[in-house]
Design a protein around this motif. Structure first.
Motif, short mmCIF file in Angstrom:
data_model
loop_
_atom_site.label_atom_id
_atom_site.label_comp_id
_atom_site.label_asym_id
_atom_site.label_seq_id
_atom_site.Cartn_x
_atom_site.Cartn_y
_atom_site.Cartn_z
N LEU A 68 15.37 6.92 -19.70
CA LEU A 68 14.12 6.75 -19.15
C LEU A 68 13.76 5.38 -19.16
N GLU A 69 13.30 4.75 -18.00
CA GLU A 69 12.91 3.32 -17.95
C GLU A 69 11.56 3.16 -17.46
N LEU A 70 10.83 2.18 -17.98
CA LEU A 70 9.51 2.06 -17.43
C LEU A 70 9.38 0.54 -16.94
N TRP A 71 8.87 0.38 -15.76
CA TRP A 71 9.03 -0.89 -14.98
C TRP A 71 7.39 -1.22 -14.67
N GLY A 72 7.18 -2.55 -14.66
CA GLY A 72 6.07 -3.24 -14.31
C GLY A 72 6.30 -4.10 -12.61
N TRP A 73 5.79 -3.80 -11.72
CA TRP A 73 6.28 -4.52 -10.51
C TRP A 73 5.26 -5.23 -10.03
N ARG A 74 5.37 -6.38 -9.31
CA ARG A 74 4.51 -7.12 -8.51
C ARG A 74 5.38 -7.35 -7.18
N LEU A 75 4.76 -7.05 -5.92
CA LEU A 75 5.47 -7.41 -4.84
C LEU A 75 4.02 -8.21 -3.96
N MET A 76 4.74 -9.45 -3.54
CA MET A 76 3.58 -10.26 -2.88
C MET A 76 3.73 -10.05 -1.42
N SER A 77 2.74 -10.37 -0.54
CA SER A 77 2.72 -9.77 0.92
C SER A 77 3.92 -10.42 1.60
N LEU A 136 9.20 8.04 -10.63
CA LEU A 136 7.58 8.15 -10.61
C LEU A 136 6.92 6.76 -10.23
N ILE A 137 6.05 6.55 -9.50
CA ILE A 137 5.39 5.15 -9.02
C ILE A 137 3.89 5.34 -9.10
N HIS A 138 3.10 4.64 -9.62
CA HIS A 138 1.71 4.37 -9.68
C HIS A 138 1.31 3.16 -9.25
N VAL A 139 0.52 2.92 -7.91
CA VAL A 139 0.17 1.67 -7.43
C VAL A 139 -1.23 1.50 -8.04
N SER A 146 -0.16 7.86 -6.80
CA SER A 146 0.97 7.75 -7.49
C SER A 146 2.17 8.57 -6.52
N ALA A 147 3.23 8.48 -6.69
CA ALA A 147 4.42 9.25 -5.76
C ALA A 147 5.55 9.40 -6.72
N SER A 148 6.15 10.52 -6.54
CA SER A 148 7.71 10.89 -7.05
C SER A 148 8.79 10.98 -6.08
N PHE A 149 9.84 10.90 -6.40
CA PHE A 149 10.94 11.18 -5.51
C PHE A 149 12.26 10.99 -6.17
N GLU A 150 13.29 11.84 -5.72
CA GLU A 150 14.61 12.23 -6.29
C GLU A 150 15.22 10.70 -5.39
N ALA A 151 16.07 9.79 -6.43
CA ALA A 151 16.39 8.56 -6.09
C ALA A 151 17.68 8.53 -5.85
N GLN A 152 18.50 9.48 -5.43
CA GLN A 152 19.79 9.61 -5.30
C GLN A 152 20.39 9.36 -3.81
N GLU A 210 -2.72 -8.39 0.41
CA GLU A 210 -2.87 -8.67 -1.02
C GLU A 210 -1.50 -8.27 -1.75
N PRO A 211 -1.19 -8.81 -3.07
CA PRO A 211 -0.21 -8.42 -3.90
C PRO A 211 -0.39 -6.93 -4.12
N VAL A 212 0.76 -6.37 -4.26
CA VAL A 212 1.04 -4.73 -4.82
C VAL A 212 1.37 -4.94 -6.24
N GLU A 213 0.46 -4.11 -7.05
CA GLU A 213 1.04 -3.87 -8.58
C GLU A 213 1.23 -2.57 -8.60
N MET A 214 2.41 -2.18 -9.33
CA MET A 214 2.62 -1.02 -9.49
C MET A 214 3.67 -0.97 -10.82
N THR A 215 3.35 0.38 -11.28
CA THR A 215 4.36 0.66 -12.39
C THR A 215 5.20 1.84 -12.11
N MET A 216 6.70 1.85 -12.58
CA MET A 216 7.59 2.78 -12.38
C MET A 216 8.17 3.34 -13.21
N ALA A 217 8.37 4.40 -13.51
CA ALA A 217 9.27 5.26 -14.27
C ALA A 217 10.49 5.76 -13.82
N VAL A 218 11.74 5.46 -14.25
CA VAL A 218 12.90 5.94 -13.65
C VAL A 218 13.75 6.91 -14.86
#
Length: 196
Positions: free
Chosen positions: A110-119, A135-138, A159-165, A176-184
């Motif tokens: 189980l992994e927890l990520w912090g993401w930032r995506l610029m425009s 699992l993603i939370h923006v 928040s969103a969840s999906f099967e990543a296969q 504006e930048p997107v800030e999100m936390t993602m659990a895998v």
């Protein structure tokens, strides 16, 4: 030693260790991961820093998280990771980045990520092992999530969840930048082996 050098050395050491623990030959791991034997040799000799996609494929093939592949030292029941110890896995010249915040192996990786995506930036991912869930939370901006070719709008606070296969990706079409936390969540090795 730079962060990149430390990452390269840690990955080399841990890939050798986990390949040995799984009793995988170079050819067996190459076949399971879809990564060339030559690339695995270069990684184990710390002569290259592979892409995030290659690292994910190797971790999936070994049945471990990226966290474990990058840092084997885990002991105490409580593990604190200071902000400066989070591993930056990718970045762009415009300021987008993905940082692996923390992970665990129990009951499966189980992994927890912090993401930032610029425009205008995006990040693509190959399909993960069957049973992998994200699992993603923006928290800021508006993310365009693409799963198996279909786009979904994920605004701040959603928040969103999906099967990543399946192939998937993340895109910022907004200003504006997107800030999100993602659990895998990755299936444990014995579950992955049973499903093949």
């Amino acid at each position: 030693m730079s962060d990149l050098d430390q990452l390269t050395q840690s990955l080399a050491r841990n890939l050798k260790r986990w390949r040995g623990e799984r009793a995988f030959t170079l050819d067996a791991l190459a076949a399971r991961a879809g990564v060339s034997r030559g690339m695995i040799i270069q990684i184990e000799q710390a002569r290259t820093n592979p892409s995030v996609g290659t690292t994910v494929k190797l971790a999936d093939a070994l049945g471990i998280s990226i966290t474990t592949l990058l840092d084997y030292e885990q002991g105490a029941q409580v593990r604190l990771v200071a902000p400066d110890q989070a591993v930056r896995m990718w970045s762009t010249s415009t300021g987008s980045s993905g940082r692996l915040l923390i992970g665990t192996e129990k009951p499966g990786p189980l992994e927890l990520w912090g993401w930032r995506l610029m425009s205008g930036d995006s990040s693509e991912s190959d399909a993960h092992a069957e049973g992998t869930v994200e699992l993603i939370h923006v928290s800021a901006g508006e993310l365009t999530l693409i799963v198996d070719g279909e786009a979904y709008t994920v605004p701040a606070g959603t928040s969103a969840s999906f099967e990543a296969q399946v192939p998937h990706g993340y895109r910022n079409d907004g200003a504006e930048p997107v800030e999100m936390t993602m659990a895998v969540s990755v299936p444990a090795l014995h579950q992955t082996l049973r499903g093949r």
